[in-house]
Design a protein around this motif. Structure first.
Motif, PDB file in Angstrom:
ATOM      1  N   LEU A  52     -69.570 -16.896  26.520  1.00 51.53           N
ATOM      2  CA  LEU A  52     -68.583 -16.701  24.987  1.00 51.53           C
ATOM      3  C   LEU A  52     -68.831 -15.803  24.216  1.00 51.53           C
ATOM      4  O   LEU A  52     -68.971 -15.669  23.505  1.00 51.53           O
ATOM      5  N   VAL A  53     -67.619 -14.977  23.631  1.00 50.76           N
ATOM      6  CA  VAL A  53     -67.422 -13.587  22.664  1.00 50.76           C
ATOM      7  C   VAL A  53     -66.515 -14.294  22.049  1.00 50.76           C
ATOM      8  O   VAL A  53     -65.155 -14.486  22.315  1.00 50.76           O
ATOM      9  N   ILE A  54     -66.618 -14.105  20.356  1.00 49.34           N
ATOM     10  CA  ILE A  54     -65.846 -14.698  19.296  1.00 49.34           C
ATOM     11  C   ILE A  54     -65.557 -13.373  19.147  1.00 49.34           C
ATOM     12  O   ILE A  54     -66.756 -12.340  17.896  1.00 49.34           O
ATOM     13  N   ALA A  55     -65.080 -12.725  18.048  1.00 49.23           N
ATOM     14  CA  ALA A  55     -64.722 -11.674  17.742  1.00 49.23           C
ATOM     15  C   ALA A  55     -64.156 -12.133  16.136  1.00 49.23           C
ATOM     16  O   ALA A  55     -63.055 -12.627  15.883  1.00 49.23           O
ATOM     17  N   TYR A  56     -64.983 -11.849  15.357  1.00 49.94           N
ATOM     18  CA  TYR A  56     -65.029 -12.226  14.059  1.00 49.94           C
ATOM     19  C   TYR A  56     -64.613 -11.298  13.047  1.00 49.94           C
ATOM     20  O   TYR A  56     -65.299  -9.956  12.629  1.00 49.94           O
ATOM     21  N   ASP A  57     -63.731 -11.553  11.913  1.00 48.16           N
ATOM     22  CA  ASP A  57     -63.214 -10.118  10.976  1.00 48.16           C
ATOM     23  C   ASP A  57     -63.077 -10.875   9.412  1.00 48.16           C
ATOM     24  O   ASP A  57     -63.007 -10.187   8.932  1.00 48.16           O
ATOM     25  N   GLY A  58     -63.436 -12.116   9.819  1.00 49.57           N
ATOM     26  CA  GLY A  58     -63.888 -12.754   8.178  1.00 49.57           C
ATOM     27  C   GLY A  58     -62.242 -12.932   7.756  1.00 49.57           C
ATOM     28  O   GLY A  58     -62.103 -13.533   6.509  1.00 49.57           O
ATOM     29  N   SER A  59     -61.215 -13.119   8.752  1.00 50.54           N
ATOM     30  CA  SER A  59     -59.962 -12.865   8.640  1.00 50.54           C
ATOM     31  C   SER A  59     -59.899 -14.570   7.961  1.00 50.54           C
ATOM     32  O   SER A  59     -60.535 -15.817   8.843  1.00 50.54           O
ATOM     33  N   ALA A  60     -59.249 -15.681   7.381  1.00 52.31           N
ATOM     34  CA  ALA A  60     -58.568 -16.620   7.374  1.00 52.31           C
ATOM     35  C   ALA A  60     -58.020 -17.260   9.162  1.00 52.31           C
ATOM     36  O   ALA A  60     -58.780 -18.586   9.835  1.00 52.31           O
ATOM     37  N   HIS A  61     -57.884 -16.503   9.999  1.00 53.69           N
ATOM     38  CA  HIS A  61     -57.772 -16.925  11.399  1.00 53.69           C
ATOM     39  C   HIS A  61     -59.517 -17.038  11.842  1.00 53.69           C
ATOM     40  O   HIS A  61     -58.901 -18.129  12.854  1.00 53.69           O
ATOM     41  N   ALA A  62     -59.651 -16.322  12.374  1.00 50.43           N
ATOM     42  CA  ALA A  62     -61.054 -15.706  12.757  1.00 50.43           C
ATOM     43  C   ALA A  62     -62.380 -16.913  12.481  1.00 50.43           C
ATOM     44  O   ALA A  62     -62.728 -16.996  13.285  1.00 50.43           O
ATOM     45  N   LYS A  63     -61.641 -17.194  11.284  1.00 48.67           N
ATOM     46  CA  LYS A  63     -62.619 -18.373   9.946  1.00 48.67           C
ATOM     47  C   LYS A  63     -63.062 -19.890  11.587  1.00 48.67           C
ATOM     48  O   LYS A  63     -63.533 -20.722  11.869  1.00 48.67           O
ATOM     49  N   ARG A  64     -61.185 -19.625  11.681  1.00 50.58           N
ATOM     50  CA  ARG A  64     -60.935 -20.813  12.630  1.00 50.58           C
ATOM     51  C   ARG A  64     -61.152 -20.837  13.402  1.00 50.58           C
ATOM     52  O   ARG A  64     -61.580 -21.884  14.675  1.00 50.58           O
ATOM     53  N   ALA A  65     -61.273 -19.912  14.316  1.00 51.70           N
ATOM     54  CA  ALA A  65     -61.990 -19.257  16.144  1.00 51.70           C
ATOM     55  C   ALA A  65     -63.213 -19.366  15.922  1.00 51.70           C
ATOM     56  O   ALA A  65     -63.585 -19.679  16.455  1.00 51.70           O
ATOM     57  N   LEU A  66     -64.366 -18.848  14.691  1.00 51.77           N
ATOM     58  CA  LEU A  66     -65.387 -19.209  14.939  1.00 51.77           C
ATOM     59  C   LEU A  66     -65.335 -20.738  15.112  1.00 51.77           C
ATOM     60  O   LEU A  66     -66.697 -21.181  15.984  1.00 51.77           O
ATOM     61  N   GLN A  67     -64.714 -21.464  13.935  1.00 52.52           N
ATOM     62  CA  GLN A  67     -65.325 -22.665  14.163  1.00 52.52           C
ATOM     63  C   GLN A  67     -65.162 -23.610  15.777  1.00 52.52           C
ATOM     64  O   GLN A  67     -65.907 -23.736  16.601  1.00 52.52           O
ATOM     65  N   THR A  68     -63.977 -23.365  16.086  1.00 53.44           N
ATOM     66  CA  THR A  68     -63.369 -23.733  17.311  1.00 53.44           C
ATOM     67  C   THR A  68     -64.456 -23.292  18.737  1.00 53.44           C
ATOM     68  O   THR A  68     -65.033 -23.744  19.162  1.00 53.44           O
ATOM     69  N   ALA A  69     -64.778 -21.722  18.876  1.00 56.29           N
ATOM     70  CA  ALA A  69     -65.983 -20.864  19.216  1.00 56.29           C
ATOM     71  C   ALA A  69     -67.464 -22.237  19.378  1.00 56.29           C
ATOM     72  O   ALA A  69     -67.772 -22.453  20.241  1.00 56.29           O
ATOM     73  N   ALA A  70     -67.499 -22.317  18.345  1.00 56.14           N
ATOM     74  CA  ALA A  70     -68.882 -23.073  18.102  1.00 56.14           C
ATOM     75  C   ALA A  70     -68.638 -24.037  18.477  1.00 56.14           C
ATOM     76  O   ALA A  70     -70.319 -25.043  19.056  1.00 56.14           O
ATOM     77  N   GLU A  71     -67.819 -24.926  18.171  1.00 60.82           N
ATOM     78  CA  GLU A  71     -67.424 -26.543  18.674  1.00 60.82           C
ATOM     79  C   GLU A  71     -67.734 -26.522  20.668  1.00 60.82           C
ATOM     80  O   GLU A  71     -68.479 -27.294  21.249  1.00 60.82           O
ATOM     81  N   ILE A  72     -67.172 -25.056  21.146  1.00 63.53           N
ATOM     82  CA  ILE A  72     -66.473 -24.704  22.469  1.00 63.53           C
ATOM     83  C   ILE A  72     -68.299 -24.800  22.790  1.00 63.53           C
ATOM     84  O   ILE A  72     -69.040 -24.944  24.406  1.00 63.53           O
ATOM     85  N   ALA A  73     -69.117 -23.859  22.424  1.00 67.48           N
ATOM     86  CA  ALA A  73     -70.042 -23.448  22.957  1.00 67.48           C
ATOM     87  C   ALA A  73     -71.582 -24.269  23.140  1.00 67.48           C
ATOM     88  O   ALA A  73     -72.134 -24.368  23.661  1.00 67.48           O
ATOM     89  N   ALA A  74     -71.517 -25.349  21.946  1.00 65.88           N
ATOM     90  CA  ALA A  74     -71.642 -26.718  22.023  1.00 65.88           C
ATOM     91  C   ALA A  74     -72.390 -27.489  23.169  1.00 65.88           C
ATOM     92  O   ALA A  74     -72.570 -27.726  23.785  1.00 65.88           O
ATOM     93  N   GLU A  75     -70.722 -27.985  23.157  1.00 73.78           N
ATOM     94  CA  GLU A  75     -70.262 -28.544  23.924  1.00 73.78           C
ATOM     95  C   GLU A  75     -71.147 -28.438  25.367  1.00 73.78           C
ATOM     96  O   GLU A  75     -70.846 -29.199  26.343  1.00 73.78           O
ATOM     97  N   TRP A  76     -70.157 -27.049  26.004  1.00 77.91           N
ATOM     98  CA  TRP A  76     -70.450 -26.773  27.290  1.00 77.91           C
ATOM     99  C   TRP A  76     -71.908 -25.559  27.438  1.00 77.91           C
ATOM    100  O   TRP A  76     -71.754 -25.114  28.478  1.00 77.91           O
ATOM    101  N   GLY A  77     -72.079 -26.182  26.108  1.00 81.59           N
ATOM    102  CA  GLY A  77     -74.017 -25.318  26.796  1.00 81.59           C
ATOM    103  C   GLY A  77     -73.602 -23.999  26.817  1.00 81.59           C
ATOM    104  O   GLY A  77     -74.778 -23.193  27.703  1.00 81.59           O
ATOM    105  N   MET A  78     -72.588 -23.052  25.963  1.00 84.27           N
ATOM    106  CA  MET A  78     -71.660 -21.023  26.872  1.00 84.27           C
ATOM    107  C   MET A  78     -73.397 -20.383  25.631  1.00 84.27           C
ATOM    108  O   MET A  78     -73.141 -21.097  23.936  1.00 84.27           O
ATOM    109  N   ALA A  79     -73.283 -19.842  26.059  1.00 84.88           N
ATOM    110  CA  ALA A  79     -74.167 -18.552  24.982  1.00 84.88           C
ATOM    111  C   ALA A  79     -72.664 -17.668  24.057  1.00 84.88           C
ATOM    112  O   ALA A  79     -72.076 -17.531  24.854  1.00 84.88           O
ATOM    113  N   CYS A  80     -73.025 -17.836  22.572  1.00 92.26           N
ATOM    114  CA  CYS A  80     -72.075 -17.487  22.373  1.00 92.26           C
ATOM    115  C   CYS A  80     -72.498 -15.918  21.417  1.00 92.26           C
ATOM    116  O   CYS A  80     -73.522 -15.163  20.478  1.00 92.26           O
ATOM    117  N   HIS A  81     -71.138 -15.106  21.598  1.00 90.74           N
ATOM    118  CA  HIS A  81     -71.581 -13.832  21.120  1.00 90.74           C
ATOM    119  C   HIS A  81     -70.722 -13.031  19.811  1.00 90.74           C
ATOM    120  O   HIS A  81     -69.527 -13.814  20.165  1.00 90.74           O
TER     121      HIS A  81
END
Length: 276
Positions: A161-190
């Motif tokens: 899984l790749v998360i593109a992060y720029d510190g914006s409000a939308h990116a922070k929400r994306a980071l939260q969701t990516a973290a939950e997905i990576a943890a639940e599905w056992g994905m490596a997170c870039h």
């Protein structure tokens, strides 16, 4: 986390890919699917062609609106039947809905009680767009308050899984969701930040958040055009999912330099999950 998935479909090849991916995703999550087909009301609003043909007395267009409505409804029923068959193959819970209206508005209204919208990269007219993402998909991404997953593949995989992060409000929400997905599905997170050397603090910010999740994480800072760099990095990592905030910059910036979201929609090598 994901228990209700909305799947708009028009029966096209591209939409069918979205359906198949959504079915596999629902099986992974134990989610219920809702298949939606919207008959475009704009095709039924007193066409000029009908008025002209009626004034000329040409019989084929006397009941133009009724004929078109019947054809569109039949096509919608066929699209939803194909959706049903895919769900039945995997013994999934599902329902189907067909309604008439403005397509984007109908999808957005239905999405309010769903956790995720899954769409193919295009619809029935995508072949005329040289493979670019369809206008309906683009409009839904721009306006949806729910996460939208856009896919050009029907293969569901859970490795990278790749998360593109720029510190914006939308990116922070994306980071939260990516973290939950990576943890639940056992994905490596870039985690990728595209910027200058003084943007390392964004990587530290992402790292501080992900430290509370038991995920295998990697952090990368790269320079270059954000659009091209994000897509290239996802390809380099053989990513199975790219997660990013949708339209994170101001409208003025989008008009001047273009949108990273639009580029990713058209060129991402894997399914793209967008959050606003």
């Amino acid at each position: 986390m994901i228990k209700h998935i909305l799947v708009p479909t028009d029966g096209s090849e591209y939409a069918s890919i979205g359906v198949k991916y959504a079915v596999k995703l629902a099986k992974q999550c134990g989610a219920k699917l809702q298949g939606l087909h919207v008959v475009d009301i704009r095709l039924l609003e007193g066409p000029i062609l009908r008025d002209i043909s009626a004034s000329l007395g040409t019989a084929p267009y006397i009941n133009y609106q009724g004929n078109i409505s019947m054809i569109l409804e039949e096509r919608g029923a066929a699209a939803l039947k194909a959706f049903e068959l895919e769900c039945q193959k995997e013994n999934l819970k599902y329902e189907t809905v067909q309604e008439t209206g403005v397509i984007t508005r109908a999808i957005l209204a239905r999405s309010e009680l769903c956790d995720l919208v899954v769409m193919g990269r295009g619809g029935e007219h995508t072949e005329w767009l040289d493979g670019l993402v369809g206008s309906t998909t683009s409009a839904v991404v721009r306006k949806s308050e729910r996460p939208v997953l856009v896919t050009g593949t029907d293969v569901f995989e859970t490795q990278q899984l790749v998360i593109a992060y720029d510190g914006s409000a939308h990116a922070k929400r994306a980071l939260q969701t990516a973290a939950e997905i990576a943890a639940e599905w056992g994905m490596a997170c870039h985690v990728l930040v595209v910027g200058a050397d003084d943007d390392y603090h964004l990587l530290d910010e992402a790292r501080a958040y992900l430290d509370s999740y038991s995920v295998n994480s990697r952090y990368e800072l790269r320079q270059g055009d954000p659009s091209e760099t994000i897509v290239a990095y996802a390809r380099e990592c053989n990513a199975n999912l790219l997660v990013m905030g949708a339209y994170g910059h101001t409208k003025v910036r989008e008009l001047v330099v273009g949108s990273t979201t639009v580029y990713a929609l058209n060129h991402a090598p894997c399914p793209l999950l967008l959050l606003r």
